[in-house]
Structures are given as C-alpha cells and as structure tokens.
Design a protein around this motif. Structure first.
Motif, PDB file in Angstrom:
ATOM      1  N   ALA A  70      36.715 -16.915 -53.559  1.00 33.91           N
ATOM      2  CA  ALA A  70      37.765 -17.236 -52.591  1.00 33.91           C
ATOM      3  C   ALA A  70      38.363 -18.580 -52.996  1.00 33.91           C
ATOM      4  O   ALA A  70      37.652 -19.499 -53.376  1.00 33.91           O
ATOM      5  CB  ALA A  70      37.185 -17.305 -51.190  1.00 33.91           C
ATOM      6  N   LYS A  72      40.836 -21.791 -51.934  1.00 30.83           N
ATOM      7  CA  LYS A  72      41.380 -22.465 -50.763  1.00 30.83           C
ATOM      8  C   LYS A  72      42.075 -23.742 -51.217  1.00 30.83           C
ATOM      9  O   LYS A  72      41.475 -24.568 -51.899  1.00 30.83           O
ATOM     10  CB  LYS A  72      40.252 -22.786 -49.788  1.00 30.83           C
ATOM     11  N   GLU A  78      49.362 -26.178 -49.847  1.00 31.73           N
ATOM     12  CA  GLU A  78      49.348 -24.734 -49.587  1.00 31.73           C
ATOM     13  C   GLU A  78      50.624 -24.051 -50.047  1.00 31.73           C
ATOM     14  O   GLU A  78      50.596 -22.924 -50.522  1.00 31.73           O
ATOM     15  CB  GLU A  78      49.137 -24.427 -48.092  1.00 31.73           C
ATOM     16  N   SER A  82      51.088 -20.669 -54.379  1.00 33.51           N
ATOM     17  CA  SER A  82      51.554 -19.330 -54.754  1.00 33.51           C
ATOM     18  C   SER A  82      52.452 -19.369 -55.986  1.00 33.51           C
ATOM     19  O   SER A  82      52.324 -18.514 -56.868  1.00 33.51           O
ATOM     20  CB  SER A  82      52.271 -18.661 -53.590  1.00 33.51           C
ATOM     21  N   PHE A  97      44.922 -12.051 -58.553  1.00 34.87           N
ATOM     22  CA  PHE A  97      44.993 -12.786 -57.294  1.00 34.87           C
ATOM     23  C   PHE A  97      45.394 -11.818 -56.202  1.00 34.87           C
ATOM     24  O   PHE A  97      46.310 -11.018 -56.379  1.00 34.87           O
ATOM     25  CB  PHE A  97      46.034 -13.910 -57.401  1.00 34.87           C
ATOM     26  N   GLU A  98      44.685 -11.862 -55.074  1.00 31.12           N
ATOM     27  CA  GLU A  98      45.012 -10.969 -53.963  1.00 31.12           C
ATOM     28  C   GLU A  98      44.599 -11.613 -52.644  1.00 31.12           C
ATOM     29  O   GLU A  98      43.773 -12.514 -52.617  1.00 31.12           O
ATOM     30  CB  GLU A  98      44.334  -9.603 -54.132  1.00 31.12           C
ATOM     31  N   PHE A  99      45.191 -11.121 -51.583  1.00 31.13           N
ATOM     32  CA  PHE A  99      44.852 -11.560 -50.231  1.00 31.13           C
ATOM     33  C   PHE A  99      44.079 -10.433 -49.557  1.00 31.13           C
ATOM     34  O   PHE A  99      44.538  -9.301 -49.524  1.00 31.13           O
ATOM     35  CB  PHE A  99      46.120 -11.890 -49.435  1.00 31.13           C
ATOM     36  N   ASN A 100      42.897 -10.749 -49.036  1.00 30.32           N
ATOM     37  CA  ASN A 100      42.087  -9.764 -48.336  1.00 30.32           C
ATOM     38  C   ASN A 100      42.395  -9.861 -46.841  1.00 30.32           C
ATOM     39  O   ASN A 100      42.028 -10.839 -46.194  1.00 30.32           O
ATOM     40  CB  ASN A 100      40.598 -10.020 -48.588  1.00 30.32           C
ATOM     41  N   LYS A 104      40.773 -12.453 -44.284  1.00 27.22           N
ATOM     42  CA  LYS A 104      41.823 -13.483 -44.230  1.00 27.22           C
ATOM     43  C   LYS A 104      41.599 -14.553 -45.307  1.00 27.22           C
ATOM     44  O   LYS A 104      41.828 -15.733 -45.087  1.00 27.22           O
ATOM     45  CB  LYS A 104      41.880 -14.151 -42.853  1.00 27.22           C
ATOM     46  N   GLN A 105      41.163 -14.110 -46.504  1.00 26.64           N
ATOM     47  CA  GLN A 105      40.928 -15.032 -47.604  1.00 26.64           C
ATOM     48  C   GLN A 105      41.791 -14.663 -48.799  1.00 26.64           C
ATOM     49  O   GLN A 105      42.096 -13.489 -49.014  1.00 26.64           O
ATOM     50  CB  GLN A 105      39.466 -14.984 -48.055  1.00 26.64           C
ATOM     51  N   GLN A 106      42.166 -15.674 -49.578  1.00 26.76           N
ATOM     52  CA  GLN A 106      42.837 -15.455 -50.845  1.00 26.76           C
ATOM     53  C   GLN A 106      41.760 -15.385 -51.915  1.00 26.76           C
ATOM     54  O   GLN A 106      40.904 -16.274 -51.998  1.00 26.76           O
ATOM     55  CB  GLN A 106      43.802 -16.598 -51.157  1.00 26.76           C
TER      56      GLN A 106
END
Length: 182
Positions: A70, A72, A78, A82, A97-100, A104-106
């Motif tokens: 993960a 952060k 922030e 991206s 790279f993905e967002f779960n 709610k984690q990158q």
C-alpha cells in the motif's frame, strides 16, 4: 517511422549509453544499442524503422508484478502522486498501480521489495513526492452480520459410563471492523 502508432518521429540526436554517460554518435551498426531523447509518440515496445520498409517486432513479455504494498503520500503531496506515478508506469512496464475500493487503499505492485524501494526513491528525487509503503489490508468478505445462538448436545453410550457434552454458544457482530479478532 513508428509502425505501431503510424506516426513519423523527428529525433534530435542519437546516443549510445555507457553507464550514466550519453555519447553522441552519427550512426549505429547492426547489433548496436542506441538511444534517442524526447521522442513524441514512441514508448516501450514500439518499433522504429524507415517508412519505405516498415517492420514491426513482437512485444516484449514483461513479468507480472506480484509483490504488492500500500502506498500513502505524505501530507501536501497527494495531488502530485498520480501524475508522478503515471510517468513511472509509462517507463516501467513491470510496475502496476491500482486503487482497492474495498480497503480504500492505493496499491503499488512490482517485482520485489527492492524494485518498490527504487520507485519510492525515484518519486522522492525526481518528482519531490514523499511516500510511505505499508502492508496492504486484506478485505475480508465474510463477517458475522446478525446474532446467532447455537445449542448442541453430544451423547454416546457404549457400555460403561458413556460420553456426554452440551454446548451453548452465541455469535454476534462486534461492530468494530478495525480491531482484529483474536
């Protein structure tokens, strides 16, 4: 001519790479490895050739990234993460790279721990984005949703005293999804 994109490139200079140094050359011979800088349409797996004699080579099969952490961003960076990650993903095809949405984690996936450490150092040095890698949370899809009572008895008589057991148990949700069950 870029055969995959169907675009004509206008490279400025041709180099051979020797360590960190770029040595400008006028031409390359068969077997030489060269580099162009600042190509407009070309990316990894594209083939460059003359427009008169177009040729397309098969794509390189890159290994699938399985090591996931993960990611952060530090406070204040922030918005830059991206765009910086999209540039790194474009140049490194073994990075994902993905967002779960469940946790709610990158998530950043690579070939190994050292690979992700290099990505973090590139984010810090090139793009001035400070990030921290953490162990990703696991999305548990099964949970106790309502209260359930269980009452069960065990009786076995096979001569002698026999065996007997009686269990009463209640299962109910704790309401706290952050605290692990012990």
């Amino acid at each position: 001519y870029n055969t995959k994109k169907g675009e004509t490139e206008k490279p400025s200079k041709l180099y051979i790479v020797k360590g960190k140094d770029l040595i400008e050359v006028d031409e390359l011979y068969a077997g030489d490895i060269g580099a162009f800088s600042k190509l407009q349409y070309t990316s990894t797996n594209d083939t460059l050739c003359t427009e008169d004699d177009p040729i397309t080579y098969s794509d390189i099969n890159f290994p699938t990234p399985y090591y996931t952490k993960a990611i952060k961003a530090a406070k204040g960076t922030e918005d830059k993460i991206s765009s910086a990650l999209s540039k790194l993903l474009e140049e490194d095809k073994t990075l994902r790279f993905e967002f779960n949405p469940e946790t709610k984690q990158q998530l950043l996936s690579g070939i190994g721990d050292q690979h992700l450490d290099i990505v973090v150092s590139k984010l810090a040095s090139r793009y001035k984005v400070d990030v921290a890698l953490e162990t990703p949370r696991v999305a548990f899809r099964e949970t106790i949703r309502k209260k359930a009572d269980v009452d069960s008895k065990y009786k076995k008589q096979s001569g002698g005293h026999g065996q007997y057991g009686h269990v009463k148990m209640t299962f109910e949700p704790s309401g706290d999804l952050e605290t692990p069950v012990t």
